[in-house]
Design a protein around this motif. Sequence first.
Motif, mmCIF file in Angstrom:
data_model
loop_
_atom_site.group_PDB
_atom_site.id
_atom_site.type_symbol
_atom_site.label_atom_id
_atom_site.label_comp_id
_atom_site.label_asym_id
_atom_site.label_seq_id
_atom_site.Cartn_x
_atom_site.Cartn_y
_atom_site.Cartn_z
ATOM 1 N N MET A 1 44.590 41.708 57.970
ATOM 2 C CA MET A 1 43.805 40.760 57.186
ATOM 3 C C MET A 1 43.937 41.083 55.699
ATOM 4 O O MET A 1 43.799 42.229 55.280
ATOM 5 C CB MET A 1 42.336 40.812 57.609
ATOM 6 C CG MET A 1 41.452 39.807 56.885
ATOM 7 S SD MET A 1 39.742 39.856 57.517
ATOM 8 C CE MET A 1 39.003 38.616 56.462
ATOM 9 N N ASN A 2 44.241 40.088 54.874
ATOM 10 C CA ASN A 2 44.401 40.295 53.452
ATOM 11 C C ASN A 2 43.065 40.593 52.794
ATOM 12 O O ASN A 2 42.041 40.016 53.149
ATOM 13 C CB ASN A 2 45.025 39.057 52.809
ATOM 14 C CG ASN A 2 46.444 38.815 53.268
ATOM 15 O OD1 ASN A 2 47.159 39.756 53.617
ATOM 16 N ND2 ASN A 2 46.867 37.560 53.274
ATOM 17 N N GLN A 3 43.108 41.483 51.806
ATOM 18 C CA GLN A 3 41.906 41.808 51.047
ATOM 19 C C GLN A 3 41.583 40.650 50.102
ATOM 20 O O GLN A 3 42.473 40.044 49.510
ATOM 21 C CB GLN A 3 42.127 43.081 50.230
ATOM 22 C CG GLN A 3 42.188 44.349 51.054
ATOM 23 C CD GLN A 3 40.835 44.720 51.608
ATOM 24 O OE1 GLN A 3 39.830 44.754 50.899
ATOM 25 N NE2 GLN A 3 40.788 45.003 52.891
ATOM 26 N N PRO A 4 40.298 40.312 49.946
ATOM 27 C CA PRO A 4 39.936 39.277 48.977
ATOM 28 C C PRO A 4 40.256 39.737 47.563
ATOM 29 O O PRO A 4 40.329 40.940 47.281
ATOM 30 C CB PRO A 4 38.428 39.115 49.184
ATOM 31 C CG PRO A 4 37.974 40.394 49.805
ATOM 32 C CD PRO A 4 39.126 40.871 50.643
ATOM 33 N N GLU A 5 40.428 38.787 46.692
ATOM 34 C CA GLU A 5 40.821 39.094 45.319
ATOM 35 C C GLU A 5 39.855 40.046 44.637
ATOM 36 O O GLU A 5 40.257 40.937 43.874
ATOM 37 C CB GLU A 5 40.926 37.792 44.518
ATOM 38 C CG GLU A 5 41.445 37.956 43.112
ATOM 39 C CD GLU A 5 41.656 36.628 42.399
ATOM 40 O OE1 GLU A 5 41.949 36.644 41.191
ATOM 41 O OE2 GLU A 5 41.512 35.576 43.047
ATOM 42 N N PHE A 6 38.566 39.906 44.919
ATOM 43 C CA PHE A 6 37.578 40.737 44.226
ATOM 44 C C PHE A 6 37.588 42.191 44.681
ATOM 45 O O PHE A 6 36.923 43.033 44.082
ATOM 46 C CB PHE A 6 36.172 40.149 44.383
ATOM 47 C CG PHE A 6 35.686 40.055 45.801
ATOM 48 C CD1 PHE A 6 35.180 41.156 46.470
ATOM 49 C CD2 PHE A 6 35.746 38.840 46.476
ATOM 50 C CE1 PHE A 6 34.732 41.067 47.777
ATOM 51 C CE2 PHE A 6 35.296 38.737 47.782
ATOM 52 C CZ PHE A 6 34.799 39.851 48.438
ATOM 53 N N ALA A 7 38.353 42.502 45.720
ATOM 54 C CA ALA A 7 38.401 43.875 46.223
ATOM 55 C C ALA A 7 39.013 44.847 45.212
ATOM 56 O O ALA A 7 38.815 46.057 45.326
ATOM 57 C CB ALA A 7 39.184 43.929 47.530
ATOM 58 N N SER A 8 39.722 44.331 44.224
ATOM 59 C CA SER A 8 40.335 45.197 43.213
ATOM 60 C C SER A 8 39.637 45.111 41.856
ATOM 61 O O SER A 8 40.034 45.788 40.905
ATOM 62 C CB SER A 8 41.810 44.829 43.036
ATOM 63 O OG SER A 8 41.944 43.498 42.560
ATOM 64 N N TRP A 9 38.580 44.310 41.762
ATOM 65 C CA TRP A 9 37.909 44.171 40.474
ATOM 66 C C TRP A 9 37.141 45.441 40.113
ATOM 67 O O TRP A 9 36.391 45.980 40.926
ATOM 68 C CB TRP A 9 36.922 43.011 40.505
ATOM 69 C CG TRP A 9 37.549 41.657 40.629
ATOM 70 C CD1 TRP A 9 38.878 41.340 40.604
ATOM 71 C CD2 TRP A 9 36.842 40.412 40.812
ATOM 72 N NE1 TRP A 9 39.053 39.990 40.755
ATOM 73 C CE2 TRP A 9 37.823 39.384 40.880
ATOM 74 C CE3 TRP A 9 35.502 40.069 40.915
ATOM 75 C CZ2 TRP A 9 37.476 38.052 41.050
ATOM 76 C CZ3 TRP A 9 35.160 38.743 41.094
ATOM 77 C CH2 TRP A 9 36.145 37.738 41.155
ATOM 78 N N GLU A 10 37.339 45.895 38.899
ATOM 79 C CA GLU A 10 36.595 47.048 38.383
ATOM 80 C C GLU A 10 35.592 46.623 37.306
ATOM 81 O O GLU A 10 34.485 47.150 37.249
ATOM 82 C CB GLU A 10 37.577 48.076 37.810
ATOM 83 C CG GLU A 10 38.508 48.658 38.855
ATOM 84 C CD GLU A 10 39.559 49.587 38.280
ATOM 85 O OE1 GLU A 10 40.154 50.359 39.053
ATOM 86 O OE2 GLU A 10 39.788 49.546 37.049
ATOM 87 N N HIS A 11 36.004 45.690 36.467
ATOM 88 C CA HIS A 11 35.147 45.197 35.387
ATOM 89 C C HIS A 11 35.111 43.674 35.433
ATOM 90 O O HIS A 11 36.144 43.020 35.587
ATOM 91 C CB HIS A 11 35.697 45.651 34.037
ATOM 92 C CG HIS A 11 34.881 45.195 32.855
ATOM 93 N ND1 HIS A 11 34.900 43.891 32.388
ATOM 94 C CD2 HIS A 11 34.014 45.872 32.045
ATOM 95 C CE1 HIS A 11 34.092 43.787 31.353
ATOM 96 N NE2 HIS A 11 33.538 44.966 31.119
#
Length: 237
Positions: A1-11
Amino acid sequence: MNQPEFASWEHVFKLDPDKEISDEALEAVCMSGTDAIIVGGSSGVTFENTVELLSRIRRYEVPCALEVTSEEAAVPGFDLYFIPFVLNSRDPQWLVGRQTEAVRQFGTYIPWEITYGEGYIILNGEAEAAKVSAAEAALDDSQTLAYTRLADRLLRLPIVYLEYSGKLGDLALVKRARGLLSQGRLFYGGGIASPDTAAAAAAAADTVIVGNAVYADLAAALATVEAVKLSKSKVDG
């Protein structure tokens, strides 16, 4: 399952459609290197002012999510949609009532593949969000951590959001909450008004949300981007 885009958001910068921001300030925010913009607010959010803000943000390539706090402000065209569940609200309308009504009316049109639930835990009783949602903000640490586990383990919400809007929260508690998560991502918002507070929050949470500082001290708000990124690189390194 692909990770949602926000899974890499830091700021992330959070912009309120009901607050004025100049074109120059908006350009600086969108070009700052932040991972995303979240559009949303506790009051005064309408279809018209949300559409206007989205159209201005769309001049830039930064990802843009809408936090849907009212049915009237559900505007198409965002990259992602976040649906808040205020877990410590005393009013069931903020737990399932408003969300159920929105699904009843618009379920056929909701872009489910880019729509995600947020488990809000509001911890500043003086915040507008706490007043609007009737949040029981005077929680002790054990209660806060219990809500965190509930959101992550039982409800399986992809985002757990500790909200201290208007003041800097207990970052040691935030870090403990983050350590409990098995699959969700911990968002933190509240009192991020300088590089130092941003760096401290980045060490405690997965994603740091900067909102009020954009309107109070733009230069300080912009400096939080590098502070968060630097803090994260030290932790990862």
